[in-house]
Scaffold this active site. Structure first.
Site, mmCIF file in Angstrom:
data_model
loop_
_atom_site.group_PDB
_atom_site.id
_atom_site.type_symbol
_atom_site.label_atom_id
_atom_site.label_comp_id
_atom_site.label_asym_id
_atom_site.label_seq_id
_atom_site.Cartn_x
_atom_site.Cartn_y
_atom_site.Cartn_z
ATOM 1 N N HIS A 312 32.987 -20.436 -22.330
ATOM 2 C CA HIS A 312 31.542 -20.669 -22.434
ATOM 3 C C HIS A 312 31.125 -21.109 -23.838
ATOM 4 O O HIS A 312 30.476 -22.133 -24.004
ATOM 5 C CB HIS A 312 30.769 -19.429 -21.994
ATOM 6 C CG HIS A 312 29.293 -19.676 -21.950
ATOM 7 N ND1 HIS A 312 28.718 -20.606 -21.110
ATOM 8 C CD2 HIS A 312 28.266 -19.157 -22.671
ATOM 9 C CE1 HIS A 312 27.409 -20.635 -21.302
ATOM 10 N NE2 HIS A 312 27.100 -19.775 -22.251
ATOM 11 N N HIS A 322 23.827 -22.001 -31.681
ATOM 12 C CA HIS A 322 25.107 -21.309 -31.466
ATOM 13 C C HIS A 322 26.221 -21.792 -32.389
ATOM 14 O O HIS A 322 27.399 -21.730 -32.056
ATOM 15 C CB HIS A 322 25.551 -21.443 -29.999
ATOM 16 C CG HIS A 322 24.516 -20.981 -29.034
ATOM 17 N ND1 HIS A 322 24.011 -19.704 -29.062
ATOM 18 C CD2 HIS A 322 23.881 -21.617 -28.019
ATOM 19 C CE1 HIS A 322 23.100 -19.585 -28.106
ATOM 20 N NE2 HIS A 322 23.003 -20.726 -27.466
ATOM 21 N N HIS A 349 27.123 -23.434 -23.126
ATOM 22 C CA HIS A 349 26.385 -22.603 -24.079
ATOM 23 C C HIS A 349 25.371 -23.379 -24.922
ATOM 24 O O HIS A 349 24.208 -22.985 -25.006
ATOM 25 C CB HIS A 349 27.379 -21.845 -24.969
ATOM 26 C CG HIS A 349 26.813 -20.643 -25.657
ATOM 27 N ND1 HIS A 349 25.878 -19.826 -25.075
ATOM 28 C CD2 HIS A 349 27.068 -20.107 -26.895
ATOM 29 C CE1 HIS A 349 25.583 -18.832 -25.921
ATOM 30 N NE2 HIS A 349 26.286 -18.994 -27.022
ATOM 31 N N VAL A 350 25.802 -24.450 -25.562
ATOM 32 C CA VAL A 350 24.889 -25.279 -26.344
ATOM 33 C C VAL A 350 24.253 -26.282 -25.386
ATOM 34 O O VAL A 350 24.969 -27.007 -24.698
ATOM 35 C CB VAL A 350 25.644 -26.017 -27.465
ATOM 36 C CG1 VAL A 350 24.684 -26.893 -28.260
ATOM 37 C CG2 VAL A 350 26.363 -25.022 -28.360
#
Ligand SMILES: *[C@@H]1O[C@H](CO)[C@@H](O)[C@H](O)[C@H]1NC(C)=O
Ligand SMILES: *[C@@H]1O[C@H](CO)[C@@H](O)[C@H](O)[C@H]1NC(C)=O
Ligand SMILES: *[C@@H]1O[C@H](CO)[C@@H](O)[C@H](O)[C@H]1NC(C)=O
Ligand SMILES: [Fe+2]
Length: 477
Positions: A312, A322, A349-350
């Site tokens: 992730h 992040h 995630h980003v």
């Protein structure tokens, strides 16, 4: 047909490579459509199926190591029901039956429906199966196609989706993916974003399950978790981690000798896919670390030439969002990725898109000064596809200037496809959700890290060397 398409695409890619040689690229595309709000619960995209207690939120995933089994999961909302699947190779026949299990859970004041997981195994490769769940007026019918047998030159197309959520942008991503020709999805974590609601309202897990059913009931999604699946809420008395995710989404972890559904591997067509959990322990001596060490040794590039890792939190990310959150996993695993010549590492995630060159930072340690990633032919390409379209919106602040290791980046929504052609070639594209049009915005032909390198490279025909030298040039930058 496929050959022709490939030839046309190759030419396009070649031109892109020529252009790409001189510069890294940060796209200037600015997305203005659709606010990042979740679709309302009464939206048609969340509609419940007709009939009392009818199965809903149907999803399938690979059920074994090699692709001859599926796990079929669904929810009966009102009361317990048999966890049976009827199936056959012929439509309307359903003469075979599999028995599964049922579970349910509470999360603070939310009570889940009855969640069914049923393993259907002993399937034949390359075969269409029809299946039926539920009974009487509430019965529902679906189908899926099994993959080709594990084979060095088996061609297969994966979709890659991350951080999907349930906004109008998520819908756009899913609709674009449905038209992509993808046969199975590699999902890189952050599914429903139900944890953004008061008390992590599980109703948003249910709506998400109904939303994605239009794809997940018909083709396997290879699941991975993200931070939005952790749902650790000691203030609500919820002290275990990943509770809704683990109840709702099954993985075939035992088949790859894993001790946890959070990390595992599957082999499909010509790919060996390793799923890592960013939010489970992974430092030296932990179960995940020990498992990965063993699993990498089991990879057989003569059978599955394409080695793909999913996680992730990205190890390489030049977005302010992040930034460096994947650094601890990089410190733990990057050496292995280079040693075993991993082809591609996909992360989410980003909430933006980014692709790296082949680079590594394995010579860095806390006492040496070599802290900048360097071109490395044995290293994977790192790709962030956290741009599914969830309610948190886009991560539009990239670090400036663009680092040398970053090849292409753009803050807008989309999904990727990876078409494995044979042992040496794969066509990869990232597709921006460009409002009704199919726009492959980032195109690359990837050469297999095992079969297209060193001595094996010399065996390739001359015409391929042209690509190789261009790619070599690019990787020098
Ligand atoms: C699961 O369902 C049963 C039967 O309806 C119910 O008695 C039980 O309380 C439920 N368990 C949880 C954890 O919700
Ligand atoms: C630290 O990195 C330097 C440079 O790569 C290397 O020479 C040295 O052996 C490393 N130290 C340890 C303890 O691995
Ligand atoms: C793989 O496919 C590419 C593109 O069609 C072709 O040029 C190449 O020769 C093939 N390689 C092998 C080993 O078949
Ligand atoms: Fe995330």
């Amino acid at each position: 047909m496929r050959g022709l398409g490939f030839a046309a695409l190759s030419l396009h890619v070649l031109l892109c490579l020529v252009n790409g040689v001189s510069s890294r690229r940060t796209s200037s595309y600015v997305r203005s459509e659709f606010p990042s709000t979740d679709m309302p619960l009464d939206s048609e995209w969340f509609a419940t199926p007709k009939g009392y207690n009818a199965p809903q939120q149907v999803h399938i995933t690979q059920g074994d190591y090699d692709g001859k089994a599926v796990i079929i999961s669904w929810v009966t909302p009102s009361e317990p029901a048999p966890s049976q699947v009827f199936y056959s190779k012929e439509e309307n026949r359903y003469d075979q039956k599999a028995e599964g299990t049922m579970t349910n859970y509470t999360f603070y004041d939310y009570k889940s429906g009855y969640i069914h997981h049923c393993l259907v195994d002993g399937l034949q490769y390359n075969t269409k199966y029809y299946y039926k769940i539920g009974t009487g007026d509430s019965a529902r019918e679906f189908w899926f196609q099994t993959p080709p047998a594990i084979d060095i030159d088996a061609s297969y197309t994966f979709g890659i989706i991350g951080d999907l959520g349930q906004t109008f942008n998520s819908l756009s991503t899913l609709q674009h993916y449905l038209k992509s020709g993808g046969e199975s999805v590699l999902f890189v974590g952050d599914l429903s974003y139900a944890d953004r609601y008061q008390h992590n309202d599980g109703i948003r897990w249910d709506s998400w399950g109904r939303f994605v059913e239009r794809s997940t009931a018909y083709q396997p999604w290879i699941w991975n978790s993200g931070n939005h699946e952790i749902e650790y809420r000691p203030d609500l008395g919820e002290t275990s981690t990943f509770k809704p995710y683990l109840h709702r989404y099954s993985t075939p972890y035992l088949a790859s000798k894993s001790s946890s559904p959070m990390w595992y591997a599957v082999r499909r067509a010509s790919a060996h896919i390793i799923v890592l959990s960013s939010y489970s322990p992974f430092v030296k001596y932990t179960p995940q670390w020990m498992w990965l060490k063993g699993e990498l040794k089991r990879v057989d590039r003569e059978k599955t030439p394409w080695l793909i890792v999913l996680m992730h939190a990205p190890m390489y990310n030049s977005n302010d969002a992040h930034f460096m959150e994947g650094e601890s996993m990089r410190a733990a695993f990057e050496k292995w990725f280079v040693k075993y010549k991993v082809d591609l590492v996909f992360a989410g995630h980003v909430h933006a898109y980014e692709r790296s060159y082949r680079i590594s930072n394995i010579n860095y340690n806390v006492t040496s000064g070599n802290r900048y990633p360097v071109p490395d032919k044995s290293a994977p390409v790192y790709i962030t596809v956290g741009d599914g379209g969830n309610q948190e919106g886009l991560a539009w602040r990239f670090s400036d200037p663009q680092p040398d290791y970053s090849a292409f980046r753009e803050a807008s929504y989309g999904h990727s496809t990876l078409q494995l052609i044979n042992r040496t070639h794969a066509v990869y594209q990232w597709n921006r959700n460009d409002d009704g049009k199919h726009v492959p915005t980032d195109n690359v032909v990837f050469h297999n890290q095992y079969w297209a390198s060193n001595t094996r490279r010399r065996r390739l025909k001359k015409k391929h060397l042209r690509y190789e030298s261009l790619e070599g040039l690019m990787s020098m930058l």
